[in-house]
Design a protein around this motif. Structure first.
Motif, PDB file in Angstrom:
ATOM      1  N   THR A 100      27.652 -17.455  96.754  1.00 48.37           N
ATOM      2  CA  THR A 100      27.384 -16.283  97.682  1.00 48.37           C
ATOM      3  C   THR A 100      28.382 -15.195  97.251  1.00 48.37           C
ATOM      4  O   THR A 100      29.316 -15.377  96.751  1.00 48.37           O
ATOM      5  N   SER A 130      26.236 -13.152 101.504  1.00 49.14           N
ATOM      6  CA  SER A 130      24.745 -13.233 101.118  1.00 49.14           C
ATOM      7  C   SER A 130      24.451 -13.996 100.130  1.00 49.14           C
ATOM      8  O   SER A 130      25.532 -14.289  99.293  1.00 49.14           O
ATOM      9  N   SER A 132      21.187 -17.236  98.949  1.00 47.14           N
ATOM     10  CA  SER A 132      20.061 -18.305  99.508  1.00 47.14           C
ATOM     11  C   SER A 132      20.365 -18.971 100.872  1.00 47.14           C
ATOM     12  O   SER A 132      21.614 -19.010 101.127  1.00 47.14           O
ATOM     13  N   TRP A 133      19.308 -19.276 101.572  1.00 42.16           N
ATOM     14  CA  TRP A 133      19.387 -20.185 102.527  1.00 42.16           C
ATOM     15  C   TRP A 133      20.604 -21.370 102.359  1.00 42.16           C
ATOM     16  O   TRP A 133      21.574 -21.434 103.212  1.00 42.16           O
ATOM     17  N   ARG A 134      20.409 -21.928 101.279  1.00 47.63           N
ATOM     18  CA  ARG A 134      21.043 -23.287 101.101  1.00 47.63           C
ATOM     19  C   ARG A 134      22.525 -22.701 100.953  1.00 47.63           C
ATOM     20  O   ARG A 134      23.530 -23.346 101.403  1.00 47.63           O
ATOM     21  N   THR A 137      24.190 -21.590 104.367  1.00 43.75           N
ATOM     22  CA  THR A 137      24.356 -22.703 105.210  1.00 43.75           C
ATOM     23  C   THR A 137      25.634 -23.619 104.466  1.00 43.75           C
ATOM     24  O   THR A 137      26.565 -23.950 105.297  1.00 43.75           O
ATOM     25  N   LEU A 157      22.931 -13.957 111.672  1.00 46.58           N
ATOM     26  CA  LEU A 157      22.364 -14.340 110.389  1.00 46.58           C
ATOM     27  C   LEU A 157      20.969 -13.415 110.219  1.00 46.58           C
ATOM     28  O   LEU A 157      20.129 -13.421 111.231  1.00 46.58           O
ATOM     29  N   LYS A 159      17.527 -12.343 107.611  1.00 43.90           N
ATOM     30  CA  LYS A 159      16.719 -12.544 106.598  1.00 43.90           C
ATOM     31  C   LYS A 159      16.173 -11.344 106.092  1.00 43.90           C
ATOM     32  O   LYS A 159      15.762 -10.589 106.644  1.00 43.90           O
ATOM     33  N   SER A 168      16.556 -13.407 100.780  1.00 53.85           N
ATOM     34  CA  SER A 168      17.988 -13.334 100.848  1.00 53.85           C
ATOM     35  C   SER A 168      18.398 -13.588 102.296  1.00 53.85           C
ATOM     36  O   SER A 168      17.674 -12.968 103.141  1.00 53.85           O
ATOM     37  N   TRP A 169      19.312 -14.170 102.291  1.00 56.00           N
ATOM     38  CA  TRP A 169      19.869 -14.057 103.690  1.00 56.00           C
ATOM     39  C   TRP A 169      21.319 -13.584 103.490  1.00 56.00           C
ATOM     40  O   TRP A 169      22.301 -13.677 102.810  1.00 56.00           O
TER      41      TRP A 169
END
Length: 181
Positions: A100, A130, A132-134, A137, A157, A159, A168-169
């Motif tokens: 990230t 920032s 990916s979701w994985r 988290t 959070l 998106k 992208s998160w």
């Protein structure tokens, strides 16, 4: 008969003198024993006090030995007085290791309100990341599992979808950790 009377008087005077001498001797002997008893009692009290102190000292040593690992863990849960920069670097490095992008927005030191601690204060950190979701988290999970006693004040959070990069998160954290003064 006169001689008997003088002899009797002499014997009586001698008996009275011996009795008085015995009483005086008994009085001094009693006071001597009483003084020895008081001295022995005082020494026994001193011995008991020293034995109690030794027992308490052994108990404290035992507690210190039993809690040494817990105290070491607790010491690691607090940011060192001169460790703010290292803590910030550790947060950034954690984000990079998880893929990230982490940016620290601010670092602020606050007093422990109401507790009046002479040795601790609060380090407030605002950061954003920032990925990916994985990745996001996993970053959140990794932050929770740091050895510090972190308290999350705010987590936001979002998106975003981009035609070039895809989904992208973005996450924004506001957290607090104890810091030594």
């Amino acid at each position: 008969m006169k001689p008997k009377n003088t002899t009797t008087k002499t014997l009586l005077a001698l008996a009275v003198c011996l009795a008085l001498g015995g009483l005086v001797g008994y009085y001094f002997y009693f006071n001597h024993i009483k003084g020895d008893g008081e001295a022995a009692s005082s020494l026994q009290n001193e011995i008991d006090l020293l034995a109690e102190k030794a027992t308490r000292l052994d108990s404290i040593k035992s507690i210190l030995a039993d809690t040494s690992s817990d105290r070491a863990k607790l010491a690691k849960a607090v940011v060192a007085a001169d460790g703010v920069a290292n803590f910030a670097s550790e947060l950034e490095a954690l984000g990079v290791s998880l893929g990230t992008t982490v940016a620290i927005g601010s670092l602020d030191v606050k007093s422990l309100s109401g507790l009046g601690s002479d040795t601790l204060e609060i380090l407030a950190v605002r950061l954003s990341a920032s990925g990916s979701w994985r990745q996001v988290t996993r970053l959140f999970s990794a932050l929770e599992n740091l050895p510090y006693g972190l308290r999350f004040e705010q987590v936001s959070l979002n998106k975003s979808v981009d035609s070039k990069t895809g989904v992208s998160w973005q996450v924004a954290f506001s957290l607090e950790v104890l810091k030594r003064k």
